[in-house]
Design a protein around this motif. Sequence first.
Motif, mmCIF file in Angstrom:
data_model
loop_
_atom_site.group_PDB
_atom_site.id
_atom_site.type_symbol
_atom_site.label_atom_id
_atom_site.label_comp_id
_atom_site.label_asym_id
_atom_site.label_seq_id
_atom_site.Cartn_x
_atom_site.Cartn_y
_atom_site.Cartn_z
ATOM 1 N N LYS A 218 0.810 -1.210 0.000
ATOM 2 C CA LYS A 218 0.000 0.000 0.000
ATOM 3 C C LYS A 218 0.853 1.274 0.000
ATOM 4 O O LYS A 218 0.307 2.367 0.197
ATOM 5 C CB LYS A 218 -0.933 0.012 1.207
ATOM 6 N N ASP A 219 2.154 1.138 -0.236
ATOM 7 C CA ASP A 219 3.043 2.296 -0.149
ATOM 8 C C ASP A 219 3.701 2.592 -1.496
ATOM 9 O O ASP A 219 4.692 1.945 -1.860
ATOM 10 C CB ASP A 219 4.111 2.058 0.915
ATOM 11 N N PRO A 220 3.184 3.573 -2.248
ATOM 12 C CA PRO A 220 3.770 3.908 -3.544
ATOM 13 C C PRO A 220 4.986 4.830 -3.447
ATOM 14 O O PRO A 220 5.647 5.095 -4.443
ATOM 15 C CB PRO A 220 2.621 4.632 -4.259
ATOM 16 N N GLU A 221 5.308 5.306 -2.234
ATOM 17 C CA GLU A 221 6.331 6.340 -2.110
ATOM 18 C C GLU A 221 7.743 5.887 -2.495
ATOM 19 O O GLU A 221 8.487 6.667 -3.097
ATOM 20 C CB GLU A 221 6.322 6.937 -0.706
ATOM 21 N N PRO A 222 8.175 4.656 -2.169
ATOM 22 C CA PRO A 222 9.518 4.270 -2.598
ATOM 23 C C PRO A 222 9.719 4.385 -4.111
ATOM 24 O O PRO A 222 10.747 4.894 -4.571
ATOM 25 C CB PRO A 222 9.629 2.822 -2.120
ATOM 26 N N ALA A 223 8.747 3.927 -4.879
ATOM 27 C CA ALA A 223 8.849 4.041 -6.334
ATOM 28 C C ALA A 223 8.805 5.501 -6.762
ATOM 29 O O ALA A 223 9.537 5.926 -7.665
ATOM 30 C CB ALA A 223 7.731 3.256 -7.010
ATOM 31 N N ALA A 224 7.955 6.290 -6.114
ATOM 32 C CA ALA A 224 7.848 7.707 -6.448
ATOM 33 C C ALA A 224 9.151 8.437 -6.164
ATOM 34 O O ALA A 224 9.563 9.329 -6.922
ATOM 35 C CB ALA A 224 6.698 8.347 -5.667
ATOM 36 N N LYS A 225 9.836 8.071 -5.091
ATOM 37 C CA LYS A 225 11.114 8.712 -4.776
ATOM 38 C C LYS A 225 12.154 8.420 -5.849
ATOM 39 O O LYS A 225 12.977 9.287 -6.181
ATOM 40 C CB LYS A 225 11.607 8.241 -3.403
ATOM 41 N N ALA A 226 12.130 7.209 -6.392
ATOM 42 C CA ALA A 226 13.053 6.880 -7.476
ATOM 43 C C ALA A 226 12.759 7.729 -8.713
ATOM 44 O O ALA A 226 13.678 8.189 -9.403
ATOM 45 C CB ALA A 226 12.959 5.396 -7.808
ATOM 46 N N ILE A 227 11.476 7.935 -8.982
ATOM 47 C CA ILE A 227 11.092 8.795 -10.105
ATOM 48 C C ILE A 227 11.639 10.201 -9.904
ATOM 49 O O ILE A 227 12.214 10.797 -10.824
ATOM 50 C CB ILE A 227 9.558 8.826 -10.258
ATOM 51 N N ILE A 228 11.474 10.739 -8.708
ATOM 52 C CA ILE A 228 11.957 12.086 -8.404
ATOM 53 C C ILE A 228 13.466 12.173 -8.603
ATOM 54 O O ILE A 228 13.988 13.131 -9.181
ATOM 55 C CB ILE A 228 11.582 12.483 -6.962
ATOM 56 N N ALA A 229 14.189 11.169 -8.126
ATOM 57 C CA ALA A 229 15.642 11.167 -8.282
ATOM 58 C C ALA A 229 16.042 11.183 -9.752
ATOM 59 O O ALA A 229 16.953 11.925 -10.156
ATOM 60 C CB ALA A 229 16.240 9.946 -7.579
ATOM 61 N N LEU A 230 15.356 10.387 -10.582
ATOM 62 C CA LEU A 230 15.694 10.330 -12.007
ATOM 63 C C LEU A 230 15.300 11.609 -12.745
ATOM 64 O O LEU A 230 15.894 11.952 -13.771
ATOM 65 C CB LEU A 230 15.027 9.118 -12.652
ATOM 66 N N LEU A 231 14.308 12.308 -12.247
ATOM 67 C CA LEU A 231 13.924 13.588 -12.842
ATOM 68 C C LEU A 231 14.880 14.709 -12.459
ATOM 69 O O LEU A 231 14.942 15.737 -13.130
ATOM 70 C CB LEU A 231 12.508 13.977 -12.395
ATOM 71 N N SER A 232 15.629 14.502 -11.397
ATOM 72 C CA SER A 232 16.520 15.537 -10.885
ATOM 73 C C SER A 232 17.819 15.584 -11.681
ATOM 74 O O SER A 232 18.044 14.798 -12.606
ATOM 75 C CB SER A 232 16.829 15.278 -9.404
ATOM 76 N N ASP A 233 18.702 16.485 -11.254
ATOM 77 C CA ASP A 233 20.007 16.612 -11.908
ATOM 78 C C ASP A 233 21.049 15.670 -11.310
ATOM 79 O O ASP A 233 22.236 15.751 -11.656
ATOM 80 C CB ASP A 233 20.501 18.059 -11.789
ATOM 81 N N TRP A 234 20.637 14.773 -10.429
ATOM 82 C CA TRP A 234 21.571 13.874 -9.767
ATOM 83 C C TRP A 234 21.899 12.637 -10.584
ATOM 84 O O TRP A 234 22.731 11.824 -10.181
ATOM 85 C CB TRP A 234 21.044 13.485 -8.387
ATOM 86 N N PHE A 235 21.240 12.463 -11.744
ATOM 87 C CA PHE A 235 21.564 11.360 -12.654
ATOM 88 C C PHE A 235 21.854 11.915 -14.052
ATOM 89 O O PHE A 235 21.204 11.548 -15.024
ATOM 90 C CB PHE A 235 20.414 10.349 -12.715
ATOM 91 N N PRO A 236 22.851 12.783 -14.185
ATOM 92 C CA PRO A 236 23.087 13.469 -15.459
ATOM 93 C C PRO A 236 23.627 12.576 -16.567
ATOM 94 O O PRO A 236 23.518 12.925 -17.747
ATOM 95 C CB PRO A 236 24.114 14.542 -15.084
ATOM 96 N N ALA A 237 24.204 11.430 -16.210
ATOM 97 C CA ALA A 237 24.813 10.561 -17.223
ATOM 98 C C ALA A 237 24.180 9.178 -17.237
ATOM 99 O O ALA A 237 24.794 8.200 -17.663
ATOM 100 C CB ALA A 237 26.321 10.443 -16.969
ATOM 101 N N THR A 238 22.931 9.094 -16.792
ATOM 102 C CA THR A 238 22.221 7.813 -16.746
ATOM 103 C C THR A 238 21.050 7.842 -17.717
ATOM 104 O O THR A 238 20.155 8.687 -17.598
ATOM 105 C CB THR A 238 21.699 7.527 -15.323
#
Length: 254
Positions: A218-238
């Motif tokens: 019932k917890d969608p937040e772990p997946a949502a946090k991964a989405i946020i990380a990939l949308l950010s500038d912290w994965f510039p070469a991925t």
Amino acid sequence: MGLLEGKRLLITGVLTTSSIAFSAARLAQEQGATVVLTGYGRMSLVERVAKKLPEPPPVIELDVTDPDHLAGLADKVREHVDGIDGIVHAVAFAPQTALGGNFLNTEWDDVANALHVSAYSLKSLTMAALPLMEDGGSVVGLDFDATVAWPVYDWMGVSKATMESVSRYLARYLGERDVRVNLVAAGPIRTTAASNIPGFEEFEKTWTERAPLGWELKDPEPAAKAIIALLSDWFPATTGEIVHVDGGLHATGA
């Protein structure tokens, strides 16, 4: 400063507050992003759910299989923001005849419907929104591990496998435009979409019993946090990557 401060995002698939897309939209706003949502069919429901976000965002009607909707998407988005920095693709559908153990009997029209909505739309949505991404950006799609054949998932599993391949080709061709394309392969979440899959409880039992880190249905937040990380500038070469957020089950054997 938030992880997405100043980012402008187009997020699909926010149908209920229990969805991963809703959790991603909420976290994105909390991290400083401006969000525009899309919905289709039950627009009044999408608009009602949108009002539950910290800052109720605009909602655009979009059928990802409709050429006219796709052609007009950029102009509709520009009514609210002058461009976008990221896209969340959280759209999937398969007719009941394509699920629940009916794999060998599913007719092509239903298979084609599932592939169009769930896989090809990653490409069509990205291309429709590309004119808004003049400075590059990040596309993140929602996946379900397609390296094996799951019970009852049937042609949706095939659709996810196709989407994984589509994401790699998009990553290949859009890299020169500084657009990254990645997927988040989440474990099962009890959502409206999941409830429409006959035999979904088989997934629930597998994950709750076998995921090394455990799994909360019932917890969608772990997946949502991964989405946020990939949308950010912290994965510039991925790009062309699949990030598993499933409690580690994908890495285990029998």
